[in-house]
Write a protein that holds these residues in place. Structure first.
Motif, PDB file in Angstrom:
ATOM      1  N   LEU A  30       0.819  -1.208   0.000  1.00  9.42           N
ATOM      2  CA  LEU A  30       0.000   0.000   0.000  1.00  9.42           C
ATOM      3  C   LEU A  30       0.850   1.253   0.000  1.00  9.42           C
ATOM      4  N   ARG A  31       1.966   1.176   0.731  1.00  6.37           N
ATOM      5  CA  ARG A  31       2.823   2.354   0.793  1.00  6.37           C
ATOM      6  C   ARG A  31       3.250   2.767  -0.607  1.00  6.37           C
ATOM      7  N   ARG A  32       3.461   1.757  -1.431  1.00  7.84           N
ATOM      8  CA  ARG A  32       3.920   2.064  -2.795  1.00  7.84           C
ATOM      9  C   ARG A  32       2.849   2.756  -3.602  1.00  7.84           C
ATOM     10  N   THR A  33       1.575   2.465  -3.305  1.00  4.95           N
ATOM     11  CA  THR A  33       0.515   3.076  -4.120  1.00  4.95           C
ATOM     12  C   THR A  33       0.298   4.529  -3.756  1.00  4.95           C
ATOM     13  N   GLY A  34       0.699   4.900  -2.558  1.00 10.93           N
ATOM     14  CA  GLY A  34       0.478   6.271  -2.146  1.00 10.93           C
ATOM     15  C   GLY A  34      -0.909   6.502  -1.584  1.00 10.93           C
ATOM     16  N   LEU A  35      -1.729   5.454  -1.578  1.00  9.26           N
ATOM     17  CA  LEU A  35      -3.073   5.598  -1.018  1.00  9.26           C
ATOM     18  C   LEU A  35      -2.993   5.554   0.494  1.00  9.26           C
ATOM     19  N   GLN A  36      -3.900   6.273   1.113  1.00 12.45           N
ATOM     20  CA  GLN A  36      -3.938   6.224   2.570  1.00 12.45           C
ATOM     21  C   GLN A  36      -4.411   4.849   2.995  1.00 12.45           C
ATOM     22  N   ALA A  37      -3.724   4.246   3.985  1.00 14.06           N
ATOM     23  CA  ALA A  37      -4.025   2.867   4.369  1.00 14.06           C
ATOM     24  C   ALA A  37      -5.443   2.742   4.891  1.00 14.06           C
ATOM     25  N   PRO A  38      -6.251   1.925   4.220  1.00 11.50           N
ATOM     26  CA  PRO A  38      -7.606   1.713   4.688  1.00 11.50           C
ATOM     27  C   PRO A  38      -7.625   0.683   5.817  1.00 11.50           C
ATOM     28  N   PRO A  39      -8.792   0.504   6.480  1.00  7.05           N
ATOM     29  CA  PRO A  39      -8.865  -0.543   7.502  1.00  7.05           C
ATOM     30  C   PRO A  39      -8.576  -1.903   6.873  1.00  7.05           C
ATOM     31  N   ILE A  40      -7.844  -2.715   7.599  1.00  9.27           N
ATOM     32  CA  ILE A  40      -7.472  -4.037   7.088  1.00  9.27           C
ATOM     33  C   ILE A  40      -8.069  -5.103   7.976  1.00  9.27           C
ATOM     34  N   PHE A  41      -8.783  -6.039   7.371  1.00 10.66           N
ATOM     35  CA  PHE A  41      -9.296  -7.191   8.114  1.00 10.66           C
ATOM     36  C   PHE A  41      -8.599  -8.439   7.624  1.00 10.66           C
ATOM     37  N   LYS A  42      -8.036  -9.157   8.593  1.00 16.34           N
ATOM     38  CA  LYS A  42      -7.313 -10.371   8.221  1.00 16.34           C
ATOM     39  C   LYS A  42      -8.287 -11.517   8.082  1.00 16.34           C
ATOM     40  N   LYS A  43      -8.126 -12.319   7.020  1.00 15.36           N
ATOM     41  CA  LYS A  43      -8.901 -13.560   6.948  1.00 15.36           C
ATOM     42  C   LYS A  43      -8.253 -14.588   7.848  1.00 15.36           C
ATOM     43  N   PRO A  44      -8.962 -15.410   8.536  1.00 16.26           N
ATOM     44  CA  PRO A  44     -10.417 -15.391   8.658  1.00 16.26           C
ATOM     45  C   PRO A  44     -10.894 -14.314   9.624  1.00 16.26           C
ATOM     46  N   ALA A  45     -11.923 -13.548   9.216  1.00 14.53           N
ATOM     47  CA  ALA A  45     -12.424 -12.486  10.079  1.00 14.53           C
ATOM     48  C   ALA A  45     -13.410 -13.091  11.066  1.00 14.53           C
ATOM     49  N   HIS A  46     -13.029 -13.043  12.358  1.00 17.05           N
ATOM     50  CA  HIS A  46     -13.865 -13.690  13.377  1.00 17.05           C
ATOM     51  C   HIS A  46     -15.021 -12.804  13.820  1.00 17.05           C
ATOM     52  N   ASP A  47     -14.901 -11.516  13.496  1.00 17.92           N
ATOM     53  CA  ASP A  47     -15.914 -10.604  14.010  1.00 17.92           C
ATOM     54  C   ASP A  47     -16.431  -9.744  12.857  1.00 17.92           C
ATOM     55  N   LEU A  48     -17.377 -10.307  12.114  1.00 22.50           N
ATOM     56  CA  LEU A  48     -17.928  -9.567  10.985  1.00 22.50           C
ATOM     57  C   LEU A  48     -18.707  -8.348  11.453  1.00 22.50           C
ATOM     58  N   GLY A  49     -19.198  -8.423  12.711  1.00 21.18           N
ATOM     59  CA  GLY A  49     -19.901  -7.274  13.251  1.00 21.18           C
ATOM     60  C   GLY A  49     -18.991  -6.064  13.257  1.00 21.18           C
ATOM     61  N   GLU A  50     -17.737  -6.273  13.581  1.00 18.32           N
ATOM     62  CA  GLU A  50     -16.749  -5.205  13.593  1.00 18.32           C
ATOM     63  C   GLU A  50     -16.589  -4.640  12.191  1.00 18.32           C
ATOM     64  N   MET A  51     -16.528  -5.533  11.210  1.00 19.66           N
ATOM     65  CA  MET A  51     -16.396  -5.081   9.828  1.00 19.66           C
ATOM     66  C   MET A  51     -17.614  -4.248   9.425  1.00 19.66           C
ATOM     67  N   ALA A  52     -18.795  -4.725   9.815  1.00 21.23           N
ATOM     68  CA  ALA A  52     -20.023  -3.989   9.482  1.00 21.23           C
ATOM     69  C   ALA A  52     -19.987  -2.588  10.083  1.00 21.23           C
ATOM     70  N   ARG A  53     -19.519  -2.529  11.340  1.00 19.45           N
ATOM     71  CA  ARG A  53     -19.459  -1.231  12.024  1.00 19.45           C
ATOM     72  C   ARG A  53     -18.535  -0.278  11.260  1.00 19.45           C
ATOM     73  N   VAL A  54     -17.382  -0.804  10.854  1.00 20.75           N
ATOM     74  CA  VAL A  54     -16.409   0.005  10.125  1.00 20.75           C
ATOM     75  C   VAL A  54     -17.011   0.492   8.814  1.00 20.75           C
TER      76      VAL A  54
END
Lengths: 125, 531
Positions: free
Chosen positions: A93-117
């Motif tokens: 991501l650093r190479r793209t110059g884009l601001q780092a978005p939230p990252i969820f690692k697979k397997p995501a154990h808490d989809l509720g957290e992802m939904a909130r984000v």
């Protein structure tokens, strides 16, 4: 207005699972299985607010897709959902110059957290 | 006042005879003659040189002027006693005494004394032999011997001299070790008797000496109660003496332990290499499992409007369905699947640690900030949500000293701290009596920073402490944790960061994990120093 989300992953089951969860939360979800497909979809329906995207995709990879999508539809916010090690992700991501978005690692154990984000990103947009 | 009769009986006048004088003056040792009172009658040239006096200064005066006062004061008494009792002490023999020169200095000398009894005269003749040079030589030899012994004793290796029959002839301090055997007790005994674990028999020793051949035994295990110890044993036949050999025993326990750890690390790293390529492949299906479980749970929940709508369509009461499912173990099985998925994911993550190119991801990190991040992650951590609610644990923070900044791999250290927090939380979950507390300390120790994670859980036994960092060692029940966590943490701290990680604990006294990280960081990449 319901949040509009695009899930991009080449693994169908991942797409379905995420879509099911987020729809239960009241969101509107579309899915794409490659970076190219995602770009086509966005061309047709530019009202997508959040794009949940894997980094490893057939054809163009996730980072390239992000750069391209951002160029066409700058309003889209991203959430990365990946099985790759976090460190490699940040390096890319650093190479793209884009601001780092939230990252969820697979397997995501808490989809509720992802939904909130996702909700927060939609509100912010 | 000398009469001419007296003259004939005084030694000094005998010297007028040139033959007598020739003998006396040319004796190489000092010759001193005295009368029965102690007055000097004869003082030869050698004596002049030894004591630094002219004869004129000494003749007719008491000989005790040539002695240091502690002896001289008694001399008159010695003569008197002899004349009285006839008991010979020095008369007819000799002994080592101390002489005193004109300038007041003293010197060691050998004095032999004879008695002169001629008609009309009685006196004593002393011959003085200067021992200065001899004493100096003796001192030099003693010093050399002491120095040699000191060298031998200072060596950390145990050095044992044996003869061709395998009997111990020499023994240094390191060899005595904790047996409490002084050199005296060991000398003469047979080597195999005192060192049975070495496996060097008498015939083996004899053969080696005979054939002038060295014997080498590496990593010999030493029985020593608890922990295993290892020694290297080398037997060298003596070069200039074909009747003996030196046995050298070195404690190599530490080296063996490190080698074993490195072998273990090598294995883990090659596995890690495989895992890196496959991480994505494994995490995807795990993701499907995790998502599926969560969706299953939610789709039997009355909180989702869509569920209620569809249930109504089918004429089904969701609460009844839930009750049925619960009765049939549905939620328990789902729980199990979620936990299993999490465990599998952890194993992949842990394996990946060994393949990370950590040298390239080092950066300056404020440890207090890192702890803030980790505590936030811990609040969401899946493992920590199960069992003990992390949010219920009282967290105490302490920061000591000026700088908490270390040059390190932030993700790696986060993983270490998260692991330690998980361990603490799980330990305390097992003993819910006192309110659970975790104390986190960051302390600047000059060249490194000390990071402590302490809990007030049940603590651990000596047995567990020793094996704590072994891969796959775990005290948790089957299915909880992977047993890899602490060995990974140990690897990250000690190999990747060249720091140290130790644990202090005793049953009933909680546990304290102490991580030390050098400020300027010394990243150790997988390929070797320099990444």
């Amino acid at each position: 207005m319901a949040s509009a989300v695009l899930v991009v992953d080449d693994e169908m089951a991942i797409c379905e699972g995420l879509a099911a969860f987020l729809e239960d939360e009241g969101m509107q979800v579309q899915t794409a299985h490659s970076g190219e497909e995602a770009i086509e979809l966005l061309a047709a329906d530019p009202l997508v607010q959040v794009c949940i995207i894997d980094l490893r995709l057939p054809g163009m990879n996730g980072t390239e897709a992000m750069v391209e999508i951002h160029r066409r539809v700058p309003a889209v916010r991203f959430v990365i959902h990946t099985g790759t090690a976090r460190e490699a992700v940040l390096t890319e991501l650093r190479r793209t110059g884009l601001q780092a978005p939230p990252i969820f690692k697979k397997p995501a154990h808490d989809l509720g957290e992802m939904a909130r984000v996702v909700f927060e990103l939609c509100r912010g947009a | 006042m000398d009469t001419s009769v007296d003259k004939a009986h005084r030694i000094r006048f005998w010297l007028e005879d040139p033959r007598v004088r020739g003998i006396v003056e040319n004796v190489a040792d000092g010759v001193i003659g005295i009368d029965t009172v102690g007055y000097v009658e004869l003082f030869n040239r050698a004596a002049e040189r030894l004591f630094g006096y002219d004869p004129a200064e000494v003749m007719g005066r008491n000989v005790k002027m040539l002695m240091p006062p502690e002896y001289g004061d008694h001399h008159d008494g010695f003569i008197a006693r002899y004349l009285d009792s006839g008991e010979r002490h020095i008369i007819g023999t000799g002994r080592e005494v101390t002489g005193r020169r004109k300038d007041g200095t003293t010197f060691p000398m050998y004095l032999s004394v004879g008695e002169i009894t001629v008609p009309g005269f009685r006196g004593f003749i002393g011959v003085v032999h200067d021992l200065t040079a001899q004493k100096a030589a003796e001192q030099a030899v003693a010093s050399a011997r002491e120095f040699l012994q000191s060298i031998i004793d200072s060596m950390p290796s145990a050095l044992i001299g044996v003869d061709h029959e395998g009997r111990i002839t020499h023994w240094n301090r390191a060899a005595a070790g904790d047996r409490g055997l002084a050199s005296g007790d060991a000398v003469g005994r047979h080597f195999p008797e005192l060192f049975p674990f070495v496996g060097l028999g008498l015939s083996e020793i004899a053969d080696a000496i005979q054939e002038q051949r060295a014997i080498k035994k590496e990593r010999v295990p030493v029985p020593s109660g608890g922990t295993a110890c290892y020694v290297d044993v080398l037997l060298y036949p003596l070069m200039h003496d074909s009747a003996g050999a030196v046995v050298r025993i070195d404690d190599v326990t530490e080296r063996v332990r490190i080698e074993e750890m490195m072998v273990q690390t090598e294995k883990m790293m090659s596995v890690g290499g495989l895992a890196a390529g496959m991480a994505h492949e494994i995490n995807n299906p795990l993701g499907v499992l995790a998502q599926g479980c969560q969706n299953l749970l939610r789709r039997v929940s009355p909180e989702i409007p869509e569920n209620l709508r569809v249930a109504a369509e089918f004429g089904v009461d969701i609460e009844q369905v839930r009750a049925y499912l619960r009765e049939r173990g549905f939620f328990r099985f789902l729980d199990g699947m979620q936990e299993a998925t999490a465990r599998a994911a952890h194993i992949v993550t842990d394996m990946l640690t060994y393949s990370r190119r950590s040298a390239s991801s080092f950066e300056p990190v404020r440890l207090n900030g890192l702890l803030d991040t980790v505590l936030r992650l811990a609040g969401h951590d899946y493992d920590l949500k199960k069992g003990l609610d992390f949010r219920r644990i009282a967290i105490h923070r302490q920061s000591i000293g000026a700088s908490d900044e270390v040059y390190c791999d932030a993700l790696g250290i986060e993983q270490v701290v998260l692991n330690l927090l998980r361990n603490a939380a799980q330990a305390m979950a097992g003993s819910p009596t006192s309110p659970p507390e975790i104390t986190l300390i960051v302390a600047d120790q000059g060249d490194h920073v000390r990071l402590e994670v302490a809990d007030n859980g049940p603590g651990m036994t000596e047995e567990i402490k020793r094996r704590l960092f072994e891969p796959f060692f775990t005290t948790k029940p089957v299915g909880v944790g992977t047993g890899l966590g602490l060995s990974v943490a140990y690897f990250i701290v000690t190999v990747q960061h060249r720091g140290s990680l130790e644990v202090r604990s005793a049953p009933g006294q909680g546990a304290r994990f102490i991580v030390r990280l050098p400020h300027e960081g010394r990243p150790y990449g997988i390929g070797g120093p320099g990444g």
